[in-house]
Scaffold this motif. Structure first.
Motif, PDB file in Angstrom:
ATOM      1  N   VAL A  68     -26.450  25.539 -66.607  1.00 54.64           N
ATOM      2  CA  VAL A  68     -26.862  24.166 -66.273  1.00 54.64           C
ATOM      3  C   VAL A  68     -25.729  23.259 -65.830  1.00 54.64           C
ATOM      4  CG1 VAL A  68     -28.892  24.223 -67.786  1.00 54.64           C
ATOM      5  CG2 VAL A  68     -26.715  23.383 -68.679  1.00 54.64           C
ATOM      6  N   GLY A  69     -24.522  23.770 -65.796  1.00 56.26           N
ATOM      7  CA  GLY A  69     -23.389  22.915 -65.464  1.00 56.26           C
ATOM      8  C   GLY A  69     -22.940  22.153 -66.699  1.00 56.26           C
ATOM      9  N   HIS A  70     -22.589  20.891 -66.524  1.00 59.39           N
ATOM     10  CA  HIS A  70     -22.148  20.080 -67.663  1.00 59.39           C
ATOM     11  C   HIS A  70     -23.347  19.719 -68.551  1.00 59.39           C
ATOM     12  CE1 HIS A  70     -18.412  19.422 -65.350  1.00 59.39           C
ATOM     13  NE2 HIS A  70     -17.903  19.413 -66.555  1.00 59.39           N
ATOM     14  N   ALA A  71     -23.195  19.991 -69.813  1.00 57.93           N
ATOM     15  CA  ALA A  71     -24.200  19.616 -70.807  1.00 57.93           C
ATOM     16  C   ALA A  71     -23.575  18.559 -71.708  1.00 57.93           C
ATOM     17  CB  ALA A  71     -24.636  20.825 -71.622  1.00 57.93           C
ATOM     18  N   ASP A  72     -24.191  17.393 -71.746  1.00 57.76           N
ATOM     19  CA  ASP A  72     -23.676  16.273 -72.530  1.00 57.76           C
ATOM     20  C   ASP A  72     -24.611  16.046 -73.711  1.00 57.76           C
ATOM     21  OD1 ASP A  72     -23.065  13.748 -73.604  1.00 57.76           O
ATOM     22  OD2 ASP A  72     -22.335  13.014 -71.673  1.00 57.76           O
ATOM     23  N   TRP A  73     -24.175  16.489 -74.891  1.00 58.12           N
ATOM     24  CA  TRP A  73     -25.023  16.391 -76.076  1.00 58.12           C
ATOM     25  C   TRP A  73     -25.315  14.956 -76.459  1.00 58.12           C
ATOM     26  CZ3 TRP A  73     -21.256  20.495 -77.991  1.00 58.12           C
ATOM     27  CH2 TRP A  73     -21.732  21.767 -77.677  1.00 58.12           C
ATOM     28  N   SER A  74     -24.366  14.069 -76.275  1.00 56.70           N
ATOM     29  CA  SER A  74     -24.596  12.664 -76.624  1.00 56.70           C
ATOM     30  C   SER A  74     -25.675  12.058 -75.729  1.00 56.70           C
ATOM     31  CB  SER A  74     -23.303  11.868 -76.499  1.00 56.70           C
ATOM     32  OG  SER A  74     -22.339  12.375 -77.382  1.00 56.70           O
TER      33      SER A  74
END
Length: 145
Positions: free
Chosen positions: A124-130
């Motif tokens: 998915v590329g960059h995954a930003d949990w926040s």
């Protein structure tokens, strides 16, 4: 496995299916996640950093499993509420999605103990949990509409 729309249609039409329902999928995820957590709860990595990281990964994935189990149930109840207007389904949806949020927060806290945010993944590329936490919170508000 049965899709949520097909499951809702089946319930509304008072029909049956041989397929595994979304709620049954949710229960299976709960069982597997709980089993993983039970197994690792008795393990002590001691000073072994690799084992510590592996146990943390297993815990993270089990927490993600709990998140998805509640998310699937919550989404199913949202769909049932929207189709039937039965407030009981809406209440169940909000409860399940609120529990999903709790597990999402536990998952991200556990994952962030040894990962960076955002993290690059090949799928998915960059995954930003926040940022994703905001979307998980939004699911609860959508269920209330």
């Amino acid at each position: 496995n049965q899709t949520i729309p097909d499951y809702v249609l089946m319930i509304v039409q008072n029909d049956t299916s041989t397929l595994r329902s979304p709620l049954q999928v949710s229960e299976k995820l709960h069982r597997h996640s709980s089993q993983a957590m039970d197994i690792i709860s008795n393990m002590d990595a001691g000073e072994n950093r690799e084992l510590t990281a592996t146990l943390n990964d297993i815990k993270s994935m089990a927490l993600m499993g709990k998140y998805y189990a509640h998310k699937i149930s919550g989404s199913t109840y949202v769909a049932l509420y929207r189709e039937t207007k039965d407030k009981t389904y809406q209440e169940k949806a909000v409860t399940e999605l609120s529990r999903a949020l709790e597990y999402w927060k536990d998952y991200t806290a556990t994952a962030l103990a040894q990962n960076i945010n955002p993290i690059w993944t090949n799928r998915v590329g960059h995954a930003d949990w926040s940022k994703t936490t905001e979307w998980v919170e939004r699911d609860i508000e959508l269920a209330k509409d």
